[in-house]
Each structure stands twice: as structure tokens, then as C-alpha cells.
Design an enzyme around this catalytic site. Structure first.
Site, PDB file in Angstrom:
ATOM      1  N   PRO A 197       0.807  -1.227   0.000  1.00 25.78           N
ATOM      2  CA  PRO A 197       0.000   0.000   0.000  1.00 25.78           C
ATOM      3  C   PRO A 197       0.837   1.273   0.000  1.00 25.78           C
ATOM      4  O   PRO A 197       0.350   2.332  -0.393  1.00 25.78           O
ATOM      5  CB  PRO A 197      -0.825  -0.114   1.290  1.00 25.78           C
ATOM      6  CG  PRO A 197      -0.848  -1.558   1.610  1.00 25.78           C
ATOM      7  CD  PRO A 197       0.461  -2.113   1.137  1.00 25.78           C
ATOM      8  N   GLU A 229       0.216  -7.925   8.810  1.00 23.09           N
ATOM      9  CA  GLU A 229       0.453  -6.503   9.022  1.00 23.09           C
ATOM     10  C   GLU A 229       1.451  -5.922   8.032  1.00 23.09           C
ATOM     11  O   GLU A 229       1.406  -4.750   7.700  1.00 23.09           O
ATOM     12  CB  GLU A 229       0.950  -6.277  10.458  1.00 23.09           C
ATOM     13  CG  GLU A 229       1.126  -4.813  10.831  1.00 23.09           C
ATOM     14  CD  GLU A 229      -0.197  -4.060  10.904  1.00 23.09           C
ATOM     15  OE1 GLU A 229      -0.167  -2.818  10.830  1.00 23.09           O
ATOM     16  OE2 GLU A 229      -1.262  -4.724  11.016  1.00 23.09           O
ATOM     17  N   ARG A 268      -2.899  -8.084 -21.267  1.00 26.08           N
ATOM     18  CA  ARG A 268      -3.703  -7.661 -22.418  1.00 26.08           C
ATOM     19  C   ARG A 268      -2.911  -6.771 -23.378  1.00 26.08           C
ATOM     20  O   ARG A 268      -3.322  -6.564 -24.527  1.00 26.08           O
ATOM     21  CB  ARG A 268      -4.968  -6.934 -21.953  1.00 26.08           C
ATOM     22  CG  ARG A 268      -4.718  -5.607 -21.269  1.00 26.08           C
ATOM     23  CD  ARG A 268      -5.990  -5.029 -20.682  1.00 26.08           C
ATOM     24  NE  ARG A 268      -7.025  -4.873 -21.682  1.00 26.08           N
ATOM     25  CZ  ARG A 268      -7.097  -3.841 -22.524  1.00 26.08           C
ATOM     26  NH1 ARG A 268      -6.158  -2.889 -22.471  1.00 26.08           N
ATOM     27  NH2 ARG A 268      -8.075  -3.747 -23.395  1.00 26.08           N
ATOM     28  N   ASP A 298      -7.048   2.648 -25.713  1.00 28.64           N
ATOM     29  CA  ASP A 298      -7.640   2.561 -24.384  1.00 28.64           C
ATOM     30  C   ASP A 298      -7.544   3.884 -23.649  1.00 28.64           C
ATOM     31  O   ASP A 298      -6.625   4.680 -23.873  1.00 28.64           O
ATOM     32  CB  ASP A 298      -6.891   1.518 -23.530  1.00 28.64           C
ATOM     33  CG  ASP A 298      -7.274   0.101 -23.897  1.00 28.64           C
ATOM     34  OD1 ASP A 298      -8.348  -0.080 -24.480  1.00 28.64           O
ATOM     35  OD2 ASP A 298      -6.482  -0.804 -23.595  1.00 28.64           O
TER      36      ASP A 298
END
Length: 257
Positions: free
Chosen positions: A90, A117, A154, A169
């Protein structure tokens, strides 16, 4: 491309990797995906992979030995290829389309999926990239790795049926993608724009660019700060800003482009 996923929950990848575009890429031998359960490198009878942090604190940390040994097993299986080792974290750099395009140029990707954690800090010496899916915390890195794998695979040659699809895209060009239409030409009073049916490809491309620019201005104006705007683009944006001001619409635009 070779992809290794180092995870405590390899079965989570069976669904996402067993359908649609990624599945076809695997079946065509465009990409090879291996799942490495690092629990097998855990210590003792219970194959422990986590422990309490030195100095105290909440939660459990992943121990270094299982992940180091999992990486050793990957290197022993495939000693020749250079590996891009990506830590799901994160606190890492936010994942975006440019990063997916960068990953798609690599020969071998390794995704390290954490749990609990966090990681023992020494695990970071194994990695080349620390990447986050967004500004939130998941229970583990598996979902983030699945998204990154899908976005990367992709883009590989011959994966999509139409190579131009990836090039147009949203985010690939620096703008959001323009609107699309298909048959019927009219439905419930809503008509396909005439410009798309006149066969003039120059006008069609100009319309698509303007619509992409307008959609980006309305929905993601922050993207325009990094986009190389032409004089016409700037004039269009000024016109839309004035129109929004006149109608009282709330547009979260930046002040200057």
C-alpha cells in the site's frame, strides 16, 4: 512472458486467470503463469511464515526466510531470465497504465503478495518495484496482483484480437477514451453522431480526439496537466470552461493548462 506469483493463497488466482483474455493468452503460450505458495518454505511442523515484530506493535509480519527461499526456487527453475520483482505494498508507487505498458516489455515478472500486518524490511532487498493498487489497504496482495497481471497481459502482442484496441484505451493516449457506438443507428430517439457514418476518416479522428479531450476535461482534468495540448485543444477547453460557468455546472477543472 513468464509470470510467477508468490502467495499464500494460490487458489485465488484460478478464477481470474482461467477466463477471458488471460486464459486465451495462457492457452496460446503467449504467457506462462506459475503460482508459488511460500507456505512450503515456512519453518517447523506448522510451516510458520509470520512472527511478531521486534519492538512490539500490532499484527504479525511476514518472515524473510520463506520469501527469500521462494525467490531462490524461482531462480533455480529459471536461472537465465532477468526478473522484474514487484512487491504488492500500500505504500508503493500507484499502479497506472504507463506502468502496465512498462511491465509488458519485460520477459519475466514476479509478484510478491503479502499478508498480515506487513513485511520484514529485509524482504524489500529482493524487489525491483514496490507498487500499490491505490490509496487503501487490502487484506492481502493477491487482488492487486490479479489486476496488474490482467492490465499487463492484455498489452502483449497478439493477446487482443485487434492490436489497435490497447493503443486507444483510456489512459494509453494520455486522455480518456472517446465514446463508442454500434448498430442500430437510432435507438429510443438516441442517434449515432452523423460524423461516424460519413466515411471521412479525417473528420472521424478529429471528432474522436475532441470527444476524448472533452471527457477528460469533465471527468479527469488532472490528466490534462501532463498532456501536450495543442492550441486548438486549449481553445476548446477555454470554451467548455465558459460554457460550464454560464450554465452553473460544477466542473473540477484546474485553472491553467
Amino acid at each position: 512472458m513468464k509470470i510467477d506469483v508468490v502467495t499464500l493463497f494460490p487458489e485465488m488466482f484460478d478464477g481470474p486467470l482461467g477466463h477471458s483474455i488471460v486464459k486465451r493468452a495462457i492457452e496460446k503460450d503467449i504467457v506462462e503463469v506459475n503460482k508459488v505458495n511460500f507456505r512450503q518454505f515456512g519453518k517447523g511442523k506448522h510451516q510458520v511464515v509470520d512472527d511478531t515484530p521486534y519492538g512490539g506493535g500490532a499484527g504479525m509480519l511476514l518472515k524473510p526466510e520463506p520469501l527469500f527461499e521462494a525467490m531462490d526456487s524461482i531462480n533455480e527453475r529459471d536461472p537465465e531470465t532477468k526478473k522484474r520483482v514487484i512487491l504488492m505494498d500500500p505504500a508503493g508507487k500507484p499502479f497506472n497504465q504507463a506502468m502496465a505498458e512498462d511491465f509488458a516489455e519485460e520477459e519475466h515478472l514476479v509478484f510478491l503478495c503479502g499478508h498480515y500486518e506487513g513485511y520484514d524490511e529485509r524482504i524489500r532487498t529482493l524487489v525491483t518495484d514496490e507498487v500499490s493498487l491505490g490509496d487503501y489497504v487490502l487484506t492481502g496482495g493477491e487482488l492487486a496482483a490479479m489486476v496488474m497481471i490482467d492490465a499487463t497481459v492484455r498489452l502483449l502482442p497478439e493477446v487482443l484480437g485487434n492490436a489497435a484496441s490497447a493503443q486507444t484505451d483510456s489512459h494509453s493516449s494520455g486522455l480518456l477514451e472517446h465514446p463508442h457506438y454500434t448498430r442500430p443507428a437510432e435507438y429510443k430517439g438516441m442517434k449515432v453522431p452523423e460524423v461516424l457514418m460519413n466515411g471521412n476518416h479525417g473528420l472521424i479522428e478529429a471528432w474522436r480526439h475532441e470527444e476524448s479531450l472533452k471527457r477528460t476535461f469533465e471527468r479527469r482534468p488532472d490528466m490534462l496537466e501532463a498532456y501536450d495540448l495543442s492550441d486548438r485543444d486549449k481553445a476548446l477547453i477555454e470554451k467548455w470552461k465558459k460554457e460550464a460557468d454560464e450554465t452553473g455546472e460544477q466542473v473540477n477543472h484546474t485553472e491553467d493548462f
